[in-house]
Scaffold this active site. Structure first.
Site, PDB file in Angstrom:
ATOM      1  N   ASP A  38       0.528  -1.515  -0.066  1.00 15.70           N
ATOM      2  CA  ASP A  38       0.209   0.252  -0.073  1.00 15.70           C
ATOM      3  C   ASP A  38       1.302   1.236  -0.065  1.00 15.70           C
ATOM      4  O   ASP A  38       0.176   2.509   0.672  1.00 15.70           O
ATOM      5  CB  ASP A  38      -1.323   0.135   1.161  1.00 15.70           C
ATOM      6  CG  ASP A  38      -0.663  -0.229   2.656  1.00 15.70           C
ATOM      7  OD1 ASP A  38       0.717  -0.125   2.556  1.00 15.70           O
ATOM      8  OD2 ASP A  38      -1.191   0.190   3.732  1.00 15.70           O
ATOM      9  N   GLY A  39       2.560   1.087   0.068  1.00 19.87           N
ATOM     10  CA  GLY A  39       2.655   2.229  -0.723  1.00 19.87           C
ATOM     11  C   GLY A  39       3.460   2.484   1.226  1.00 19.87           C
ATOM     12  O   GLY A  39       3.816   3.960   0.797  1.00 19.87           O
ATOM     13  N   ARG A  95       6.032  27.299   2.604  1.00 24.52           N
ATOM     14  CA  ARG A  95       5.710  28.993   2.223  1.00 24.52           C
ATOM     15  C   ARG A  95       4.709  29.765   2.618  1.00 24.52           C
ATOM     16  O   ARG A  95       4.019  30.189   2.453  1.00 24.52           O
ATOM     17  CB  ARG A  95       5.391  28.198   0.440  1.00 24.52           C
ATOM     18  CG  ARG A  95       5.756  27.605  -0.737  1.00 24.52           C
ATOM     19  CD  ARG A  95       5.023  26.755  -1.814  1.00 24.52           C
ATOM     20  NE  ARG A  95       6.185  26.493  -2.329  1.00 24.52           N
ATOM     21  CZ  ARG A  95       7.494  26.445  -3.509  1.00 24.52           C
ATOM     22  NH1 ARG A  95       7.391  28.519  -3.515  1.00 24.52           N
ATOM     23  NH2 ARG A  95       7.586  26.470  -4.275  1.00 24.52           N
ATOM     24  N   HIS A 128      12.827  31.412   2.470  1.00 22.31           N
ATOM     25  CA  HIS A 128      12.489  32.658   1.461  1.00 22.31           C
ATOM     26  C   HIS A 128      12.272  33.637   2.796  1.00 22.31           C
ATOM     27  O   HIS A 128      12.525  34.835   2.437  1.00 22.31           O
ATOM     28  CB  HIS A 128      11.149  32.150   0.801  1.00 22.31           C
ATOM     29  CG  HIS A 128      10.506  33.081  -0.286  1.00 22.31           C
ATOM     30  ND1 HIS A 128      12.135  33.271  -1.481  1.00 22.31           N
ATOM     31  CD2 HIS A 128       9.573  33.489  -0.623  1.00 22.31           C
ATOM     32  CE1 HIS A 128      10.651  34.271  -2.049  1.00 22.31           C
ATOM     33  NE2 HIS A 128       9.724  34.577  -1.503  1.00 22.31           N
ATOM     34  N   ASP A 165      14.710  38.838  -8.791  1.00 24.00           N
ATOM     35  CA  ASP A 165      13.958  40.222  -8.034  1.00 24.00           C
ATOM     36  C   ASP A 165      14.829  40.415  -6.979  1.00 24.00           C
ATOM     37  O   ASP A 165      16.009  39.912  -6.900  1.00 24.00           O
ATOM     38  CB  ASP A 165      12.301  39.384  -7.735  1.00 24.00           C
ATOM     39  CG  ASP A 165      12.772  37.684  -6.777  1.00 24.00           C
ATOM     40  OD1 ASP A 165      13.692  38.093  -6.476  1.00 24.00           O
ATOM     41  OD2 ASP A 165      11.645  36.698  -7.123  1.00 24.00           O
ATOM     42  N   LYS A 188      10.558  42.175 -10.047  1.00 28.79           N
ATOM     43  CA  LYS A 188       9.050  41.227 -10.892  1.00 28.79           C
ATOM     44  C   LYS A 188       8.597  40.741 -10.335  1.00 28.79           C
ATOM     45  O   LYS A 188       8.188  41.353  -8.145  1.00 28.79           O
ATOM     46  CB  LYS A 188      10.178  39.533 -10.449  1.00 28.79           C
ATOM     47  CG  LYS A 188       8.947  38.276 -10.647  1.00 28.79           C
ATOM     48  CD  LYS A 188       9.573  37.233  -9.999  1.00 28.79           C
ATOM     49  CE  LYS A 188       9.593  36.311  -8.827  1.00 28.79           C
ATOM     50  NZ  LYS A 188       9.797  35.390  -8.608  1.00 28.79           N
TER      51      LYS A 188
END
Ligand code: R5P
Length: 289
Positions: A38-39, A95, A128, A165, A188
């Site tokens: 099943d992974g 993010r 970031h 950017d 940007k």
């Protein structure tokens, strides 16, 4: 000290152990040949870590690497390690670092909270938004991956470095000192997750070899837009470089405008050309005194 590597970061983990001159602990990632049908994932440490300071190296991208990280951290603690330092070369789920709308998960905080369950401290690379570090209830530090790119760029001999950017300006400034090359940057505007626009600007790149420096290449949209602008202004060669090369979706197609692509080993890809093992080794030596 011993180093353990998750399957997303094995070459870097081995290089880090070599750099530090400490043992590398092999891990079995399959209970049976082919794994669970099943992974579901499985990990087993193949040598003892009781009483050791263990450095666990695993990028948390893509998603299965996150689960594997937690299995390894838990196994290391259960096996009696005295200290666990998480080295997360590329911090996946960085993010969403704020709650923009009610009901949203702050994914970076979710990750930080769970990493802190087993780790005593965390090192990650070129993020970031460095504010993410304050979401960790343990000591958390950003290590720069730019010296590794700077070494590559110095050898490549680019005439000019370009930040695509203003967010990448701090990166290109650091790279320019190491590579001994001048730099410039573009403005940007991101229109959506796949589309960006750059404000027209004269770059004086006619006949020059230019290297673009960014933290992440994801879809390649940002780099491709900058590279097209450079070629339109007469650049003879465009080298695209990044610390974290994700190369998702149509990235390879988008990046065909570039003459060369180079990324570090925070994320393994066909474009991995330089290792950040020396940068993490230096940070770990500083950490342990
Ligand atoms: C965003 O500002 C970052 O610094 C990168 O430029 C961005 O993540 C790259 O994404 P993509 O390759 O999808 O344009």
């Amino acid at each position: 000290m011993k180093v353990v590597g998750g399957s997303a970061s094995l070459p870097l983990a081995r290089a880090l152990a070599r750099e530090l001159g400490v043992p590398f602990v092999d891990v079995s990632f399959e209970k049976h040949a082919g794994g669970f049908p099943d992974g579901e994932q499985y990990v087993r440490l193949l040598s003892p870590v009781a009483g050791e300071h263990v450095v666990l190296v695993q990028t948390t991208h893509p998603d299965p690497a996150v689960v594997e990280y937690f299995l390894l951290a838990d196994a290391i603690r259960d096996a009696g390690a005295s200290r666990l330092t998480a080295v997360i070369p590329y911090f996946g789920y960085g993010r969403q670092d704020k709650r923009f709308a009610d009901g949203e998960a702050v994914s970076a905080k979710t990750m930080a909270k769970h990493i802190a369950l087993d780790a005593d401290e965390m090192l990650t690379m070129t993020i970031h938004n460095p504010d993410i570090l304050s979401l960790f209830p343990i000591r958390a530090r950003e290590v720069s991956g730019i010296p590794a790119l700077g070494r590559y760029l110095k050898a490549a001999g680019a005439d000019l470095l370009l930040a695509p950017d203003d967010g990448a300006l701090r990166l290109v400034q650091e790279a320019a000192v190491i590579a001994g090359a001048p730099y410039d940057y573009l403005d940007k505007e991101r229109l959506d997750s796949y589309t960006v626009r750059v404000t027209p600007k004269e770059l004086k790149v006619k006949g020059k070899s230019v290297a673009i420096v960014d933290d992440v290449i994801s879809t390649g949209g940002t780099i491709a837009t900058a590279a097209k602008e450079l070629k339109a202004q007469g650049a003879s060669r465009v080298l695209a470089t990044c610390v974290h090369g994700l190369f998702v979706g149509k990235a390879e197609e988008n990046l065909r405008v570039c003459d060369e692509i180079a990324a570090t080993d925070t994320v393994a890809s066909p474009h991995t050309k330089v290792s950040v093992a020396p940068e993490f080794a230096r940070a770990l030596r500083e950490l342990t005194g």
